[in-house]
Design a protein around this motif. Structure first.
Motif, PDB file in Angstrom:
ATOM      1  N   SER A 120      40.866  40.290  45.184  1.00 52.50           N
ATOM      2  CA  SER A 120      40.248  39.502  44.101  1.00 52.50           C
ATOM      3  C   SER A 120      41.134  39.458  42.868  1.00 52.50           C
ATOM      4  O   SER A 120      41.282  38.412  42.226  1.00 52.50           O
ATOM      5  N   LEU A 121      41.726  40.592  42.499  1.00 49.30           N
ATOM      6  CA  LEU A 121      42.554  40.640  41.291  1.00 49.30           C
ATOM      7  C   LEU A 121      43.748  39.700  41.413  1.00 49.30           C
ATOM      8  O   LEU A 121      44.122  39.027  40.442  1.00 49.30           O
ATOM      9  N   GLU A 122      44.339  39.632  42.586  1.00 55.68           N
ATOM     10  CA  GLU A 122      45.469  38.717  42.810  1.00 55.68           C
ATOM     11  C   GLU A 122      45.046  37.273  42.566  1.00 55.68           C
ATOM     12  O   GLU A 122      45.771  36.494  41.929  1.00 55.68           O
ATOM     13  N   VAL A 157      32.065  35.814  34.337  1.00 58.70           N
ATOM     14  CA  VAL A 157      32.103  35.934  35.794  1.00 58.70           C
ATOM     15  C   VAL A 157      32.473  37.364  36.197  1.00 58.70           C
ATOM     16  O   VAL A 157      33.646  37.722  36.204  1.00 58.70           O
ATOM     17  N   PRO A 158      31.504  38.206  36.546  1.00 53.14           N
ATOM     18  CA  PRO A 158      31.818  39.546  37.047  1.00 53.14           C
ATOM     19  C   PRO A 158      32.328  39.439  38.495  1.00 53.14           C
ATOM     20  O   PRO A 158      31.781  38.667  39.284  1.00 53.14           O
ATOM     21  N   VAL A 159      33.343  40.218  38.819  1.00 46.40           N
ATOM     22  CA  VAL A 159      33.931  40.150  40.155  1.00 46.40           C
ATOM     23  C   VAL A 159      34.034  41.545  40.748  1.00 46.40           C
ATOM     24  O   VAL A 159      34.579  42.458  40.121  1.00 46.40           O
ATOM     25  N   TYR A 160      33.502  41.684  41.954  1.00 46.12           N
ATOM     26  CA  TYR A 160      33.718  42.918  42.714  1.00 46.12           C
ATOM     27  C   TYR A 160      33.814  42.569  44.197  1.00 46.12           C
ATOM     28  O   TYR A 160      32.808  42.268  44.848  1.00 46.12           O
ATOM     29  N   ASN A 161      35.049  42.566  44.697  1.00 47.04           N
ATOM     30  CA  ASN A 161      35.311  42.352  46.123  1.00 47.04           C
ATOM     31  C   ASN A 161      34.677  41.068  46.676  1.00 47.04           C
ATOM     32  O   ASN A 161      34.023  41.076  47.719  1.00 47.04           O
ATOM     33  N   THR A 162      34.879  39.975  45.961  1.00 49.73           N
ATOM     34  CA  THR A 162      34.333  38.684  46.418  1.00 49.73           C
ATOM     35  C   THR A 162      35.453  37.666  46.650  1.00 49.73           C
ATOM     36  O   THR A 162      35.274  36.477  46.424  1.00 49.73           O
ATOM     37  N   LYS A 169      35.491  24.973  26.897  1.00 49.76           N
ATOM     38  CA  LYS A 169      35.029  26.174  27.602  1.00 49.76           C
ATOM     39  C   LYS A 169      36.069  27.287  27.609  1.00 49.76           C
ATOM     40  O   LYS A 169      37.264  27.060  27.406  1.00 49.76           O
ATOM     41  N   GLU A 170      35.556  28.478  27.842  1.00 48.91           N
ATOM     42  CA  GLU A 170      36.398  29.615  28.190  1.00 48.91           C
ATOM     43  C   GLU A 170      35.755  30.305  29.384  1.00 48.91           C
ATOM     44  O   GLU A 170      34.533  30.260  29.569  1.00 48.91           O
ATOM     45  N   ILE A 171      36.583  30.910  30.215  1.00 44.36           N
ATOM     46  CA  ILE A 171      36.100  31.641  31.381  1.00 44.36           C
ATOM     47  C   ILE A 171      36.576  33.076  31.252  1.00 44.36           C
ATOM     48  O   ILE A 171      37.785  33.337  31.187  1.00 44.36           O
ATOM     49  N   ILE A 172      35.623  33.989  31.168  1.00 43.37           N
ATOM     50  CA  ILE A 172      35.942  35.417  31.066  1.00 43.37           C
ATOM     51  C   ILE A 172      35.624  36.057  32.410  1.00 43.37           C
ATOM     52  O   ILE A 172      34.465  36.130  32.824  1.00 43.37           O
ATOM     53  N   ILE A 173      36.678  36.488  33.096  1.00 43.46           N
ATOM     54  CA  ILE A 173      36.504  37.116  34.402  1.00 43.46           C
ATOM     55  C   ILE A 173      36.589  38.628  34.209  1.00 43.46           C
ATOM     56  O   ILE A 173      37.575  39.136  33.672  1.00 43.46           O
ATOM     57  N   VAL A 174      35.556  39.320  34.630  1.00 43.66           N
ATOM     58  CA  VAL A 174      35.535  40.780  34.511  1.00 43.66           C
ATOM     59  C   VAL A 174      35.720  41.366  35.901  1.00 43.66           C
ATOM     60  O   VAL A 174      34.815  41.314  36.744  1.00 43.66           O
ATOM     61  N   ASN A 175      36.913  41.888  36.167  1.00 40.12           N
ATOM     62  CA  ASN A 175      37.184  42.519  37.452  1.00 40.12           C
ATOM     63  C   ASN A 175      36.663  43.947  37.410  1.00 40.12           C
ATOM     64  O   ASN A 175      37.202  44.803  36.717  1.00 40.12           O
TER      65      ASN A 175
END
Length: 325
Positions: free
Chosen positions: A44-46, A7-12, A31-37
């Motif tokens: 979003s980071l919070e 899951v890529p994240v940028y200001n969402t 499952k595993e969830i890899i979040i890429v900030n």
């Protein structure tokens, strides 16, 4: 590990909770969830850190802003799941059992890819089913197919949709064929999808009839912002994809019938670049058309582009010159 969700994240931040909750809710699957900030500047980071603390199978990759492709690549490198699912952080999974359904089909038939249907979501939470495209692929659902045959069928009947979030990819297949995303490219899904479906003559997949994914139409998303505010960049990306396809088909000895299918898909991207000129003023359109013609002339000089496709490029130039576009 069954599936790694990347899951890529940028200001969402506005949509991130719904996205992550839809993945957390997936049942009967390891499952595993890899979040890429990717350098978010909102909160979003919070939100991500809260999920990381609550769920041991969620991990965070923090990086300076490098774009969607780089974020997805970072997730691939960290993933350990048998299959990968790329989920954009402003979208969400349709139901709590879709991951299990796709994974079970992949395991049962030993598939490299399993795709589900998708629907369009709106900012207010409404959804719309892509019925027309589904009717065109309905006869393909539930069948094990060679990936190349799937591309031929869907491009031919007009149902081809080059997105990577529509289902799962076997991780070993991604790594074996170096299926990383082109960094810096806006329309990165197109070349990735083409390569994934054609790089191996033995790759197998299945399109299932279940709705798997909700693609949110977000005016501030990466793609839509480019189209509205910087048509030139969008067009440039489409031309780069066309040049990539010409070199790819030549260097990988793609046979003529499949090469024509790939070019047909790429040609539609060129057409879409030209047609975006309709969205700008008459004053801007003159400069835009000059830019498009200059890019097309560069394609005509490219030795990797076949003679047949150069004729089609000349046709676009002609239509611009006579004012049809």
């Amino acid at each position: 590990m069954d599936i790694s969700f990347i899951v890529p994240v940028y200001n969402t931040s506005k949509y991130l909770v719904q996205c992550l909750d839809s993945i957390v809710a997936q049942t009967d699957i390891n499952k595993e969830i890899i979040i890429v900030n990717d350098g978010s500047t909102d909160n979003s980071l919070e939100i991500i850190l809260d999920y990381v603390q609550r769920y041991e199978y969620i991990s965070l990759v923090n990086q300076v802003n490098q774009g969607l492709s780089a974020a997805r690549n970072a997730g691939i490198k960290q993933a350990v799941g048998e299959y990968l699912w790329f989920v954009d952080s402003d979208d969400y999974l349709y139901s709590c059992d879709v991951a299990c359904k796709l994974y079970q089909q992949g395991k049962k038939e030993d598939l490299d890819m399993v795709f589900g249907r998708f629907i369009r979501g709106t900012l207010d939470g409404g959804t719309a089913i892509e019925r027309e495209k589904f009717y065109r692929i309905e006869n393909l659902c539930g069948k094990v197919m060679l990936a190349r045959d799937f591309l031929k069928e869907t491009v031919t009947n007009g149902s081809f949709y080059p997105t990577v979030w529509r289902g799962v990819y076997r991780r070993d297949y991604i790594l074996k064929h170096d299926l990383y995303f082109i960094v810096g490219r806006i329309h990165e899904d197109e070349p990735h999808t083409i390569k994934a479906l054609t790089i191996s003559s033995t790759a197998r997949l299945m399109q299932v009839g279940d709705i798997a994914y909700v693609y949110r139409i977000n005016p501030s998303s990466i793609v839509n912002t480019v189209i509205l505010n910087s048509i030139y960049k969008s067009a440039k990306s489409n031309f780069e994809n066309y040049i990539w396809a010409a070199a790819y088909t030549k260097n990988n000895f793609i046979k003529n019938d499949l090469r024509k299918i790939i070019y047909k898909s790429m040609y539609s991207w060129l057409r879409s670049s030209v047609e975006k000129g309709k969205m700008i003023s008459k004053e801007e359109k003159t400069g835009f058309n000059r830019y498009i013609i200059a890019q097309l002339q560069e394609l005509l000089k490219n030795k990797d582009v076949t003679f047949y496709n150069k004729i089609k490029i000349y046709k676009i130039v002609f239509n611009i010159l006579i004012g049809r576009y």
